[in-house]
Every structure is written in structure tokens, then in C-alpha cells.
Scaffold this active site. Sequence first.
Site, PDB file in Angstrom:
ATOM      1  N   ASP A 205       0.853  -1.187   0.000  1.00  0.00           N
ATOM      2  CA  ASP A 205       0.000   0.000   0.000  1.00  0.00           C
ATOM      3  C   ASP A 205       0.889   1.238   0.000  1.00  0.00           C
ATOM      4  O   ASP A 205       2.114   1.109  -0.056  1.00  0.00           O
ATOM      5  CB  ASP A 205      -0.928   0.001   1.225  1.00  0.00           C
ATOM      6  N   ASP A 207       1.359   4.776   2.294  1.00  0.00           N
ATOM      7  CA  ASP A 207       0.930   5.408   3.541  1.00  0.00           C
ATOM      8  C   ASP A 207       1.264   6.893   3.527  1.00  0.00           C
ATOM      9  O   ASP A 207       2.388   7.270   3.202  1.00  0.00           O
ATOM     10  CB  ASP A 207       1.640   4.750   4.727  1.00  0.00           C
ATOM     11  N   ASP A 292      -3.286   4.371   2.687  1.00  0.00           N
ATOM     12  CA  ASP A 292      -3.663   4.710   4.057  1.00  0.00           C
ATOM     13  C   ASP A 292      -3.436   6.197   4.263  1.00  0.00           C
ATOM     14  O   ASP A 292      -2.330   6.698   4.009  1.00  0.00           O
ATOM     15  CB  ASP A 292      -2.797   3.943   5.078  1.00  0.00           C
TER      16      ASP A 292
END
Length: 368
Positions: A205, A207, A292
Site C-alpha cells: 500500500d 501510507d 492509508d
Amino acid sequence: EPEVPSFTASRVSQYSCQRKTTLNNFNKKFTDAFEIMAENYEFKENEIFSLEFLRAASVLKFLPFPVVRMKDIQGLPCMGDQVRDIIEEIIEEGESSRVKDVLNDERYKSFKQFTSVFGVGVKTSEKWYRMGLRTLEEVTAEKTLKLSKMQKVGLLYYEDLVSCVSEAEADAVGLVVKKAVHTFLPDALVTLTGGFRRGKKIGHDIDFLITNPGPREDDDLLHKGLLLYCDIIESTFVKEQRPSRNIDAMDNFQKCFAILKLYQPRVDSESQSTSEEFDMAEVKDWKAIRVDLVISPFEQYAYALLGWTGSKQFGRDLRRYANHEKKMMLDNHALYDRRKRIFLKAGSEEEIFAHLGLDYVEPWERNA
Ligand code: GTP
Ligand code: MN
Ligand code: MN
């Protein structure tokens, strides 16, 4: 004998926050094996054994040379019997039968598939496994299952999400996120954290930590619609809240586990543009990417940055070190001195390390 001169095993700290761990891992063969063992114990909710393997992996990631015989690990911390057995097997056989058994284990294989879906953790996997489900095909075919909204999108964008995020994609998403944030909060700081800040070239992902200097006006930033899917967790932080003792506790920032639609111009190749022209029009020109977003109050920014930069093991050890060696409590919001009964303010990560009496460790040296 080819010894590394400045290296003394007995001086290696048991805490990864007192070691500098770059991505240059001489012992991948061993650390991959330990991570599989740790994951299997995590699936069995055996936190003690899981941590034992993660700590051992972290120590070997730090070693400036490859382990080739048992003597090489003599005097190192975190080398328990289970760990030594596997090292010995790998040295002698080139691989570990215990690790192979895990990789072939039906439960491990199912949990590995299930938890690869966004929104599916050990608890859900356990439930599915008990129902007799073994593969993701079986999960998607089982129409009676009540999936959460997160799990539904997890399955919908599955192929995109399991393919890793590249550095170039992280940069592209960074621009999109910054632009969107700045239309609402022109002065906001948007910082890339997580693995990419530690210098990793790929990630699962991306962040970001967002903070706005000056008065708080960031409360509804996440509600302003820049996302394909977004599970917003509202802030639950209360003023002067003491850091939690749990080294794996979640924080209380407003955050959002999102999926972003990243448009990627399609690269046309000559051969495809003849008879398949109609099909080509349907080709997807975007990729779903896990992002995120964490919003921190400006005063807590340094703590949030340290916490969200990771690695996870580095963060765990920082908290454990604070607690056991300094009688302080650290989390992603604050550092609390239990003896003096005061909160220690910090405007930068360097100041936090200084409060803890630790040498500063750069982000790229936190790959514990
Ligand atoms: P990849 O994303 O797999 O490349 O690695 P990463 O190191 O970026 O991992 P991840 O994105 O999972 O987490 C980044 C950092 O944020 C780690 O230090 C985690 O411990 C921390 N983190 C992730 N999720 C949470 C959360 O929900 N709460 C808290 N407190 N910390 C989190
Ligand atoms: Mn990450
Ligand atoms: Mn993350």
C-alpha cells in the site's frame, strides 16, 4: 578467518531501535523462513512464538554478513531453540523441513489466501475455515456469506491489490493526494510514510500522514470525496490520553484505509491495434491502489511520523524499549514519562530519540 572487524555479537542489542537495519539483507534465506513461521503462528494466534521468529528475523536482517555456520550466530540475542533448529536445517540441507511443512499445510494455505484480501484478517479467515471453505474461489461462490463492505471491494479489486505498488505508482499517487488535500487545506503537510519512506521499492500500500499547521481545520478533510473506496475511522483521541502499554495497539487518529483509482495511460503496442480494436477500447486504464491516509494534529506530528514510518518491528521495539528501559510510555500520539509524570513534547523524530536516550536512526535504517 574472514571476520568483520567491528562486529561483536554480544554487543548486538535485543532492541531493533538500537540497531541500524538497512534493506541490504545478507540472510534472506533465513529471514524469509522465519517470517513464514511467524505468519503461521499469527494465524494460530500464538503471539509469543510469532514474535520470537520476527525478532530473530530482525536480528539476522541487521547482521553485516551471511550466516554460514552455527558459530556465526553465537552470542546474538533472540536466538531461541526453535530458531536455532531452523537455522541449522537451512545451513545443512539448504532448506527447512519445518518451513516446508507449513507451506504445504492446508490451514496455512487457506489463511494465506483469505488474509490476502483487503478487509480479511485472522478472525474472518478462522470463521471461513471452520465453515469448510479452503480457497478464495470457494469463498466467492458461497453466496450465503455476509461480507463487509471492505471485503466486497477487496474481492472486487483483488487482482490489482495483490499486485504490488511500485515506487513510480507511489510518486504518482503522492501527487494526486497532495493536490486533493491542498485544494481543501493549502498549508497542509502531506508526508509519505510506511515502507516507501524507509526506501523500499515496492509495497502493499502507500501510507500518507497529513497534518495542518495552525488551527485545526482538518476534521472533515476525509469526507470531501477524493476516493474510490474509503473506510473512515473517526478520531478517538482524548486530550492528555496516556500512551497504551500494548505494543501493538492501534492509534486514535482519524484515518482512512482507502482504495484509490490511479489512471495509467495505456501503452499501445502495434500488434494489438488491428482486429482487436473493439476489445482494446474496453481495456482498463486504471489500477486500484491501497492507500492509508492518517490525519494527525500538528503537535503530535513527530510521534505519528515515527509510528507510521515503521517498520512494524522497529515500532514494537521502540515501545518495548521505552517501557522496559526508560519507564516511559510511547505510542503514535505521545511519550509519557511515568516517573516524572509528564508528557514529553517533540517537534521532530530526532527529539523523540533524544528523549529516549537513543542514537538517531534514519528512516532507511529502520527496516528491522
Ligand atoms: P508495506 O505496506 O507492506 O510495504 O509495508 P509497511 O511497512 O508500509 O507496512 P504498513 O503499511 O502495514 O504499515 C506502516 C506502518 O504503520 C507500520 O509501522 C505499522 O505498524 C503502522 N500501522 C499500520 N496500520 C496501523 C494501524 O492501524 N494502527 C497503528 N497504530 N499503526 C499502524
Ligand atoms: Mn505500507
Ligand atoms: Mn499501511
